[in-house]
Design a protein around this motif. Structure first.
Motif, mmCIF file in Angstrom:
data_model
loop_
_atom_site.group_PDB
_atom_site.id
_atom_site.type_symbol
_atom_site.label_atom_id
_atom_site.label_comp_id
_atom_site.label_asym_id
_atom_site.label_seq_id
_atom_site.Cartn_x
_atom_site.Cartn_y
_atom_site.Cartn_z
ATOM 1 N N ASP A 150 0.861 -1.176 0.000
ATOM 2 C CA ASP A 150 0.000 0.000 0.000
ATOM 3 C C ASP A 150 0.904 1.235 0.000
ATOM 4 O O ASP A 150 1.556 1.539 1.011
ATOM 5 C CB ASP A 150 -0.906 -0.017 1.238
ATOM 6 N N VAL A 151 0.942 1.930 -1.114
ATOM 7 C CA VAL A 151 1.873 3.053 -1.262
ATOM 8 C C VAL A 151 1.528 4.183 -0.298
ATOM 9 O O VAL A 151 2.421 4.858 0.236
ATOM 10 C CB VAL A 151 1.880 3.550 -2.717
ATOM 11 N N ASP A 152 0.238 4.394 -0.038
ATOM 12 C CA ASP A 152 -0.156 5.438 0.908
ATOM 13 C C ASP A 152 0.355 5.110 2.310
ATOM 14 O O ASP A 152 0.817 6.011 3.039
ATOM 15 C CB ASP A 152 -1.680 5.598 0.927
ATOM 16 N N GLU A 153 0.291 3.833 2.706
ATOM 17 C CA GLU A 153 0.825 3.440 4.019
ATOM 18 C C GLU A 153 2.343 3.614 4.051
ATOM 19 O O GLU A 153 2.910 4.002 5.082
ATOM 20 C CB GLU A 153 0.452 1.999 4.339
ATOM 21 N N LEU A 154 2.985 3.322 2.944
ATOM 22 C CA LEU A 154 4.426 3.517 2.869
ATOM 23 C C LEU A 154 4.781 4.982 3.098
ATOM 24 O O LEU A 154 5.659 5.302 3.913
ATOM 25 C CB LEU A 154 4.935 3.047 1.508
ATOM 26 N N ARG A 155 4.115 5.863 2.403
ATOM 27 C CA ARG A 155 4.401 7.294 2.553
ATOM 28 C C ARG A 155 4.090 7.777 3.966
ATOM 29 O O ARG A 155 4.831 8.583 4.536
ATOM 30 C CB ARG A 155 3.611 8.096 1.524
ATOM 31 N N ALA A 156 3.020 7.261 4.551
ATOM 32 C CA ALA A 156 2.626 7.679 5.899
ATOM 33 C C ALA A 156 3.625 7.208 6.953
ATOM 34 O O ALA A 156 3.716 7.804 8.036
ATOM 35 C CB ALA A 156 1.226 7.160 6.215
ATOM 36 N N ALA A 157 4.365 6.140 6.666
ATOM 37 C CA ALA A 157 5.316 5.600 7.641
ATOM 38 C C ALA A 157 6.577 6.443 7.765
ATOM 39 O O ALA A 157 7.305 6.333 8.752
ATOM 40 C CB ALA A 157 5.689 4.170 7.267
ATOM 41 N N VAL A 158 6.852 7.275 6.773
ATOM 42 C CA VAL A 158 8.084 8.063 6.761
ATOM 43 C C VAL A 158 7.902 9.337 7.572
ATOM 44 O O VAL A 158 6.931 10.071 7.397
ATOM 45 C CB VAL A 158 8.497 8.398 5.312
ATOM 46 N N THR A 159 8.860 9.577 8.474
ATOM 47 C CA THR A 159 8.865 10.790 9.293
ATOM 48 C C THR A 159 10.228 11.467 9.130
ATOM 49 O O THR A 159 11.130 10.915 8.479
ATOM 50 C CB THR A 159 8.635 10.463 10.785
ATOM 51 N N PRO A 160 10.410 12.645 9.730
ATOM 52 C CA PRO A 160 11.727 13.289 9.638
ATOM 53 C C PRO A 160 12.873 12.467 10.221
ATOM 54 O O PRO A 160 14.046 12.731 9.916
ATOM 55 C CB PRO A 160 11.522 14.589 10.425
ATOM 56 N N ARG A 161 12.564 11.455 11.050
ATOM 57 C CA ARG A 161 13.619 10.642 11.661
ATOM 58 C C ARG A 161 13.910 9.364 10.858
ATOM 59 O O ARG A 161 14.782 8.594 11.228
ATOM 60 C CB ARG A 161 13.246 10.275 13.090
ATOM 61 N N THR A 162 13.181 9.157 9.778
ATOM 62 C CA THR A 162 13.370 7.952 8.975
ATOM 63 C C THR A 162 14.634 8.089 8.121
ATOM 64 O O THR A 162 14.822 9.097 7.443
ATOM 65 C CB THR A 162 12.160 7.706 8.067
ATOM 66 N N ARG A 163 15.478 7.050 8.160
ATOM 67 C CA ARG A 163 16.711 7.072 7.367
ATOM 68 C C ARG A 163 16.841 5.875 6.434
ATOM 69 O O ARG A 163 17.617 5.924 5.476
ATOM 70 C CB ARG A 163 17.939 7.118 8.290
ATOM 71 N N PHE A 164 16.073 4.802 6.706
ATOM 72 C CA PHE A 164 16.273 3.573 5.941
ATOM 73 C C PHE A 164 14.941 2.915 5.594
ATOM 74 O O PHE A 164 13.957 3.055 6.319
ATOM 75 C CB PHE A 164 17.108 2.557 6.746
ATOM 76 N N VAL A 165 14.957 2.186 4.479
ATOM 77 C CA VAL A 165 13.904 1.233 4.152
ATOM 78 C C VAL A 165 14.564 -0.136 4.098
ATOM 79 O O VAL A 165 15.551 -0.321 3.367
ATOM 80 C CB VAL A 165 13.234 1.532 2.802
ATOM 81 N N LEU A 166 14.059 -1.082 4.890
ATOM 82 C CA LEU A 166 14.531 -2.462 4.844
ATOM 83 C C LEU A 166 13.517 -3.262 4.040
ATOM 84 O O LEU A 166 12.408 -3.516 4.497
ATOM 85 C CB LEU A 166 14.692 -3.020 6.256
ATOM 86 N N LEU A 167 13.918 -3.613 2.830
ATOM 87 C CA LEU A 167 13.021 -4.225 1.860
ATOM 88 C C LEU A 167 13.325 -5.719 1.766
ATOM 89 O O LEU A 167 14.454 -6.142 1.984
ATOM 90 C CB LEU A 167 13.250 -3.558 0.503
ATOM 91 N N ASN A 168 12.316 -6.499 1.431
ATOM 92 C CA ASN A 168 12.506 -7.929 1.195
ATOM 93 C C ASN A 168 11.601 -8.357 0.039
ATOM 94 O O ASN A 168 10.386 -8.329 0.172
ATOM 95 C CB ASN A 168 12.178 -8.724 2.466
ATOM 96 N N THR A 169 12.214 -8.699 -1.068
ATOM 97 C CA THR A 169 11.482 -9.221 -2.216
ATOM 98 C C THR A 169 12.412 -10.111 -3.026
ATOM 99 O O THR A 169 13.574 -9.736 -3.229
ATOM 100 C CB THR A 169 10.897 -8.098 -3.102
ATOM 101 N N PRO A 170 11.948 -11.312 -3.411
ATOM 102 C CA PRO A 170 10.717 -11.985 -3.032
ATOM 103 C C PRO A 170 10.580 -12.089 -1.511
ATOM 104 O O PRO A 170 11.570 -12.318 -0.824
ATOM 105 C CB PRO A 170 10.843 -13.349 -3.692
ATOM 106 N N HIS A 171 9.346 -11.961 -1.037
ATOM 107 C CA HIS A 171 9.098 -11.668 0.368
ATOM 108 C C HIS A 171 8.808 -12.920 1.194
ATOM 109 O O HIS A 171 7.933 -13.710 0.869
ATOM 110 C CB HIS A 171 7.920 -10.694 0.475
ATOM 111 N N ASN A 172 9.545 -13.050 2.266
ATOM 112 C CA ASN A 172 9.327 -14.085 3.276
ATOM 113 C C ASN A 172 8.656 -13.422 4.479
ATOM 114 O O ASN A 172 9.194 -12.448 5.006
ATOM 115 C CB ASN A 172 10.676 -14.674 3.695
ATOM 116 N N PRO A 173 7.464 -13.876 4.909
ATOM 117 C CA PRO A 173 6.866 -15.181 4.656
ATOM 118 C C PRO A 173 5.738 -15.232 3.625
ATOM 119 O O PRO A 173 5.185 -16.310 3.397
ATOM 120 C CB PRO A 173 6.292 -15.542 6.027
#
Length: 385
Positions: free
Chosen positions: A146-169
């Motif tokens: 959900d791209v809107d949830e992704l954007r909402a998760a970012v704040t001024p203190r956010t520095r990293f995205v930890l991504l996993n694809t293909p995604h477990n579990p």
């Protein structure tokens, strides 16, 4: 006596459920390790290395032959050009790559956006590094970003995205469009993307794995992690790697040197041989796994489970809420006695309650093992009570 940095981090569910499988003599459809080894020629190379005296410390960054083979792999598959001396480091599996990346890059209070559900080492290592996780939930039954949830998760203190694809579990393979949305957010907010791609070659139904580092403007802000364990069915060898810009790779090495420093000296040349001389093995493995996926998913559906057919990885997910259980953990703890089968509850991979009734099943097993597990499930009463 436990250090506070470990407060609230439970023992890994994989050890507990595999021990339960052994104790109850159950079919283990839980932990993701294959029943069949990778190419015998690769094993022969490891034996030769053992017998040829390659049994002492390898360089901390990895033997040159393997770093060069990893660079060739990235160029051959994805068109990514790497300097093997400064943009590749060998790790003790992808688990150490994750640990070293987070310990080497995350400062106290840094926020890390992470896809939920998540592999359990992510939460443990973010906490140990002093970071704060910001989950973005892939919601059942489709588990799309959900791209809107992704954007909402970012704040001024956010520095990293930890991504996993293909995604477990979940088995979701992020689409090019979903990855572009992550890339857009990363560039807009000047974020570094740490991407776990251990299942990169295990994609089904003619699907496509797109490394986010290949998208415009992303190589310079992406640290890519992977390993030989899943692609070549050598999970116990624990030979992984991190690749990307030199400054990100050097941060991994800065932490890794105080973890294992080095490991698997005779295994590293064998993995180099696998990458260079057995390039077709992962595709054949993916085709075999797709057939086993179809066998498992059809069988789970036949016994009345609501199953989501995955696009990649080793795993399929079912929702067991219609069976009357309070949660997937209770279901999985009762399953060995009821059916002689072990699965993994995914509730522990969430901060939210979204995974309460979800259960993960592994199909990286021999067909006879899957068939035996399904036979036991078909003969059992799976309803609560």
């Amino acid at each position: 006596m436990l250090a506070h940095r470990l407060d609230g981090i439970p023992p890994t569910i994989f050890s507990a459920m595999s021990a339960l499988a052994v104790r109850t003599q159950s079919v283990n459809l839980g932990q993701g390790f294959p029943d069949v080894d990778g190419p015998p020629e690769v094993i022969a190379r490891a034996v030769h290395a053992l017998e040829s005296g390659l049994n002492q410390y390898a360089p901390g960054a990895g033997v040159p032959a393997l770093r060069q083979a990893i660079a060739r792999h990235q160029l051959r598959h994805y068109g990514i050009e790497l300097d093997p001396d400064s943009q590749v480091v060998v790790t003790t599996g992808c688990t150490e790559a994750i640990a070293a990346a987070l310990l080497g890059l995350v400062n106290e209070g840094d926020e890390v956006v992470v896809l939920e559900p998540y592999y359990d080492s992510y939460t443990a290592m973010i906490q140990m590094a002093g970071g704060v996780r910001r989950p973005v939930t892939l919601r059942a039954p489709h588990f799309r970003l959900d791209v809107d949830e992704l954007r909402a998760a970012v704040t001024p203190r956010t520095r990293f995205v930890l991504l996993n694809t293909p995604h477990n579990p979940t088995g979701t393979v992020l689409t090019r469009e979903e990855l572009q949305a992550v890339a857009d957010v990363a560039r807009e907010h000047d974020l570094v993307v740490i991407t776990d791609e251990v299942y990169e070659h295990l994609v089904f139904d003619d699907g496509e794995h797109v490394p986010i580092a290949t998208l415009p403007g992303m190589f310079e802000r992406t640290l890519t992690l992977s390993s030989a364990g899943k692609s070549y069915s050598f999970t116990g060898w624990k030979v992984g790697w991190a690749t990307g810009p030199a400054e990100l790779v050097s941060a991994v090495l800065a932490a890794k040197q105080w973890l294992t420093f080095t490991s698997g000296s005779p295994l590293q040349p064998a993995v180099a041989f696998a990458l260079d001389e057995e390039p077709d093995f992962p595709a054949a493995l993916a085709a075999d796994l797709q057939a086993k996926r179809d066998l498992l998913c059809a069988g789970l559906a036949d016994v009345g489970l609501d199953v989501r057919v995955p696009e990649g990885t080793y795993f399929a997910t079912t929702d067991i809420s219609h069976l009357g259980w309070d949660d997937g953990t209770a279901f999985c703890l009762a399953l060995p006695e009821r059916a002689g089968v072990v699965a993994i509850p995914t509730r522990g991979f969430y901060d939210s309650d979204a995974g309460r009734h979800l259960v993960r099943w592994a199909f990286c097993k021999e067909r006879s093992v899957i068939e035996e597990g399904l036979s036991r499930l078909a003969a059992a009463d799976l309803a609560a009570g």
